[in-house]
Structure formats: structure tokens, C-alpha cells
Design an enzyme around this catalytic site. Structure first.
Site, PDB file in Angstrom:
ATOM      1  N   ASP A  28     -29.579  57.503 -65.822  1.00 24.72           N
ATOM      2  CA  ASP A  28     -30.062  58.855 -66.109  1.00 24.72           C
ATOM      3  C   ASP A  28     -28.945  59.886 -65.995  1.00 24.72           C
ATOM      4  OD1 ASP A  28     -30.004  58.161 -63.366  1.00 24.72           O
ATOM      5  OD2 ASP A  28     -31.191  59.921 -62.868  1.00 24.72           O
ATOM      6  N   ARG A  50     -23.609  57.369 -77.087  1.00 26.16           N
ATOM      7  CA  ARG A  50     -24.568  57.222 -75.968  1.00 26.16           C
ATOM      8  C   ARG A  50     -25.675  56.251 -76.370  1.00 26.16           C
ATOM      9  NH1 ARG A  50     -23.627  62.890 -75.874  1.00 26.16           N
ATOM     10  NH2 ARG A  50     -25.628  63.434 -76.816  1.00 26.16           N
ATOM     11  N   GLU A 185     -30.238  62.405 -51.104  1.00 25.95           N
ATOM     12  CA  GLU A 185     -28.917  61.754 -50.967  1.00 25.95           C
ATOM     13  C   GLU A 185     -28.048  62.490 -49.954  1.00 25.95           C
ATOM     14  OE1 GLU A 185     -26.620  61.043 -54.561  1.00 25.95           O
ATOM     15  OE2 GLU A 185     -24.907  60.312 -53.375  1.00 25.95           O
ATOM     16  N   LYS A 225     -35.574  56.679 -52.320  1.00 27.11           N
ATOM     17  CA  LYS A 225     -34.235  56.273 -52.774  1.00 27.11           C
ATOM     18  C   LYS A 225     -33.190  56.954 -51.893  1.00 27.11           C
ATOM     19  CE  LYS A 225     -31.252  56.340 -56.874  1.00 27.11           C
ATOM     20  NZ  LYS A 225     -31.221  56.026 -58.293  1.00 27.11           N
ATOM     21  N   SER A 267     -26.188  53.860 -54.963  1.00 22.74           N
ATOM     22  CA  SER A 267     -24.907  53.283 -54.545  1.00 22.74           C
ATOM     23  C   SER A 267     -23.920  54.359 -54.115  1.00 22.74           C
ATOM     24  CB  SER A 267     -24.326  52.376 -55.623  1.00 22.74           C
ATOM     25  OG  SER A 267     -24.078  53.065 -56.827  1.00 22.74           O
ATOM     26  N   GLY A 268     -24.067  55.568 -54.593  1.00 24.24           N
ATOM     27  CA  GLY A 268     -23.366  56.717 -54.022  1.00 24.24           C
ATOM     28  C   GLY A 268     -21.853  56.696 -54.002  1.00 24.24           C
ATOM     29  N   GLY A 269     -21.222  55.818 -54.775  1.00 16.42           N
ATOM     30  CA  GLY A 269     -19.760  55.774 -54.764  1.00 16.42           C
ATOM     31  C   GLY A 269     -19.221  54.536 -54.055  1.00 16.42           C
ATOM     32  N   TYR A 355     -23.756  64.700 -60.361  1.00 13.22           N
ATOM     33  CA  TYR A 355     -24.426  63.743 -61.234  1.00 13.22           C
ATOM     34  C   TYR A 355     -24.886  64.406 -62.511  1.00 13.22           C
ATOM     35  CZ  TYR A 355     -25.853  58.971 -61.532  1.00 13.22           C
ATOM     36  OH  TYR A 355     -25.904  57.649 -61.870  1.00 13.22           O
TER      37      TYR A 355
HETATM   38  P1  13P Z   1     -25.381  55.863 -58.034  1.00 13.98           P
HETATM   39  O1  13P Z   1     -25.880  54.478 -57.687  1.00 13.98           O
HETATM   40  O2  13P Z   1     -24.227  55.871 -58.971  1.00 13.98           O
HETATM   41  O3  13P Z   1     -25.194  56.718 -56.816  1.00 13.98           O
HETATM   42  O4  13P Z   1     -26.522  56.532 -58.896  1.00 13.98           O
HETATM   43  C1  13P Z   1     -27.830  56.414 -58.550  1.00 13.98           C
HETATM   44  C2  13P Z   1     -28.553  57.631 -58.923  1.00 13.98           C
HETATM   45  O5  13P Z   1     -29.521  57.579 -59.642  1.00 13.98           O
HETATM   46  C3  13P Z   1     -28.081  58.903 -58.355  1.00 13.98           C
HETATM   47  O6  13P Z   1     -29.022  59.883 -58.527  1.00 13.98           O
END
Ligand code: 13P
Length: 355
Positions: A28, A50, A185, A225, A267-269, A355
Site C-alpha cells: 500500500d 506500478r 508503529e 499491526k 517490518s519497519g526497516g 510511508y
Molecule cells: P514495512 O513492513 O515496510 O514496515 O511496511 C508495513 C506497512 O504496511 C507499514 O505501514
């Protein structure tokens, strides 16, 4: 229609998304963010590119064995594959549930520190969610962001405001039949210890559920999440996978109600390999709560895939995607053997990432 009309459907969708051994593919990225990804492999950020990239993802043979749902950006939800078939129908053919990012992005949170943000998009959300449902979406995502700093962030104002926003969003999309993925997050930016992350993350997640109770969110029809409980990217003391797993599980056990059917990490990096190894550890240790611990990765599922695809190599892209999807499926059952699937160790963390 009202939430009560969707109760059993919401619970069934949430259960299907959190099915053991399956996870969610987060695709997304906003048009700006996917532009950065495409740029990294020398591909221009056009609608056709895309479409080609995401069309390659959604026609990966066997993906449904490891992936229960895919989170789309609005453009993709209404877009067709180059062969004319709607992307949502491609996913439907694989038995993968389409979802939609419904937040309108982050804005500065006035009255708070300069790094603090507010997630926007609540106005008209019940109606927008109904349109997304009509187009085939069955779940939604909203990402609120918290940063840990030495001078007191996240502030009480940020925690309150963002927890409330997540709960209002969750309630709003449930009224139109979409399962909300609730995403608070905690960024990895900073030099704080893993203990600091754990303390703050507990407060944040507890605040989110207090707000969900106040807004009468149907928790059985939601997923959480979270980020994993890790130290700041600049912290000199690096926790090993066993510690990350223990701290993450402890944080969640202290703050997530047992009726939430699934927890799917971002996964956050983290590198592809680290994201799999940490998840595997969490699913290998003794736990008090029974929720399914799975994944909803963006970068950690797509990094090698994007490089393999390189703008045109469908087969290499799909092969890399399946490898990471299978690895994380195994990790969500505590059966992943590190290094058993091709992956990248490259740190995907970028300071100040948006993001
Ligand atoms: P990442 O796993 O790259 O952090 O992305 C997940 C996501 O949807 C972030 O909003």
C-alpha cells in the site's frame, strides 16, 4: 447498514486473515513512496510501471499458500492488470483477501514536539469504506506513528490523539464491513534501549485498546499491526533475536486483549532475514496468550522481489516473493531455518522514513 449487520462477517474475515501459517502482503505504498522503490531499481514511477510491478505480485503462482491478504493503495484497488482484469479479481482468483489503506497520511501534530504527527482521514471515512467494500475490499489499514526521543516523545498528547484516531478509524470502517488493521508503529529512529521501547510500547498499545473500548470497537473483528520491540537503530547495545522475541511477547501479553484474533507485525526497516528470524523466535517460545503471531510486511517481503523483477523479469520477481512469503509462513509457525530461503541481510531502515 451498521456494525451490528456485519458482526459475524467481520469476525470471519479477521480469522481468515490471521489463519495459521499465513500473513499479509503490504503493498500500500503511496505513489510517492513506490516512486522511491522503483527509483532504486532505475524504473520510472508511471502508472504503467506500478501496474506492471503490482500485477506481477498478484499473479504469483502459489502465493495463496502463504498469504491471506494484500493491503492495496487506492489506485490499485480500482486498477486493472495489463490484461484487462481487475487487480482485485486477480487476488480473488488466488483466494487472497484485498484490503485498503484508508488513512490520508501524517500531518504535524500542533501543540506537540516537531517530530510528532497525527494520522488524518477520518472525515467521510464511513462512506469511503462503503465504496471500498463495494469494490471488493474486506479490510483496512491506518498507520499512526510514534517516535521515541530523549526529550520526552512520544508526548501524552501524541499518545492520546493517535490512540483515539486509531479507535475512531476502527469503529468507522467496521460500520461499513471492513476489518480494521490497527497499526501503532513505534519508529526505530533513536538511540534508546530495548527496555525503553518496551515501556513506551506498552503504554501506547494500552492507550489504543482503552480508546477502542470507549468507541465500542468489535475487537474480535480487528487485527493489531505493531512494530517489534527492538532498540533504537542508533543504540550501541543490540539485542539478540531471543531477547527481541521475549521483549516483544512480554509487551503484547501486557497490553493486547485475548479476544484480538491476530497480531501481524510490520517490518519497519528490519532486514528480510531479521524480520523472519525474530518472528520465528516469537513462535518458538512459551507464550501465555493464544493469538496468532504473523506478519504484514512491506519492505521485508518486497525488497529482493523488487530487485529480482528489475522492471521486467516477472519470473525472478515472483520467485523472490514466494521465497520470503514461505520463509515468513514457516516463521509464523516457529519452523523457519535461517538462511534456508534466499533473502537479503541489507538493513532497510532509513532514518526519518515516511510511508
Ligand atoms: P514495512 O513492513 O515496510 O514496515 O511496511 C508495513 C506497512 O504496511 C507499514 O505501514
Amino acid at each position: 447498514m451498521a456494525l451490528a449487520d456485519y458482526t459475524s462477517e467481520l469476525m470471519a474475515t479477521a480469522q481468515a486473515l490471521a489463519a495459521p501459517g499465513k500473513g499479509i502482503l503490504a503493498v500500500d505504498e503511496s505513489t510517492k513512496t513506490i516512486g522511491k522503490r522503483l527509483g532504486s531499481i532505475g524504473v520510472e514511477n508511471t502508472e504503467a510501471n506500478r501496474q506492471a510491478y503490482r500485477g506481477m505480485l498478484f499473479t504469483t503462482p502459489g502465493l495463496e499458500e502463504f498469504i491471506s491478504g494484500a493491503i492495496l493503495y487506492e489506485e490499485t484497488l480500482f486498477q486493472s492488470h495489463a490484461d484487462g482484469e481487475l487487480m482485485v479479481d486477480k487476488l480473488g482468483k488466488l483466494g487472497i483477501i484485498p484490503g485498503i489503506k484508508v488513512d490520508k497520511g501524517l500531518r504535524p501534530l500542533g501543540g506537540a514536539s516537531a517530530v510528532e504527527t497525527l494520522c488524518t482521514g477520518l472525515d467521510g471515512l464511513v462512506e469511503r469504506a462503503a465504496d471500498y467494500y463495494a469494490q471488493g475490499a474486506r479490510f483496512a489499514k491506518w498507520r499512526a506513528v510514534f517516535q521515541i526521543t530523549a526529550d520526552g516523545c512520544p508526548s501524552e498528547l501524541s499518545v492520546r490523539e493517535n490512540a483515539w484516531g486509531l479507535a475512531r478509524y476502527a469503529r468507522s470502517v467496521q460500520e461499513s464491513g471492513l476489518v480494521p488493521i490497527v497499526e501503532p508503529e513505534i519508529l526505530m529512529d533513536g538511540n534508546h534501549s530495548i527496555e525503553t521501547t518496551a515501556r513506551i510500547q506498552e503504554q501506547v498499545i494500552q492507550a489504543v485498546y482503552h480508546a477502542c473500548f470507549a468507541n465500542r470497537v468489535l475487537l474480535e473483528g480487528t487485527l493489531l499491526k505493531p512494530s517489534m520491540t527492538v532498540q533504537g537503530a542508533e543504540c550501541s547495545e543490540k539485542a539478540d533475536p531471543a531477547k527481541v522475541a521475549a521483549m516483544t511477547v512480554r509487551t503484547l501479553e501486557r497490553s493486547v486483549p485475548a479476544c484480538v484474533p491476530g497480531i501481524v507485525f510490520l517490518s519497519g526497516g528490519l532486514s528480510e532475514e531479521a524480520a523472519s528470524i525474530y518472528l520465528n523466535h516469537m513462535n518458538s517460545i512459551e507464550r501465555k496468550a493464544k493469538w496468532n503471531l504473523g506478519f504484514s510486511y512491506g519492505r521485508a517481503l518486497q525488497h529482493s522481489c523488487l530487485e529480482g523483477w528489475g522492471g521486467s523479469n516477472v519470473e525472478a520477481g515472483q520467485k523472490a516473493l514466494i521465497a520470503r512469503a514461505q520463509a515468513n509462513s514457516e516463521a509464523s509457525r516457529g519452523r523457519y531455518v535461517p538462511g534456508s530461503q534466499p533473502s537479503s541481510d541489507e538493513q532497510l531502515f532509513v532514518a526519518g522514513y515516511t510511508y
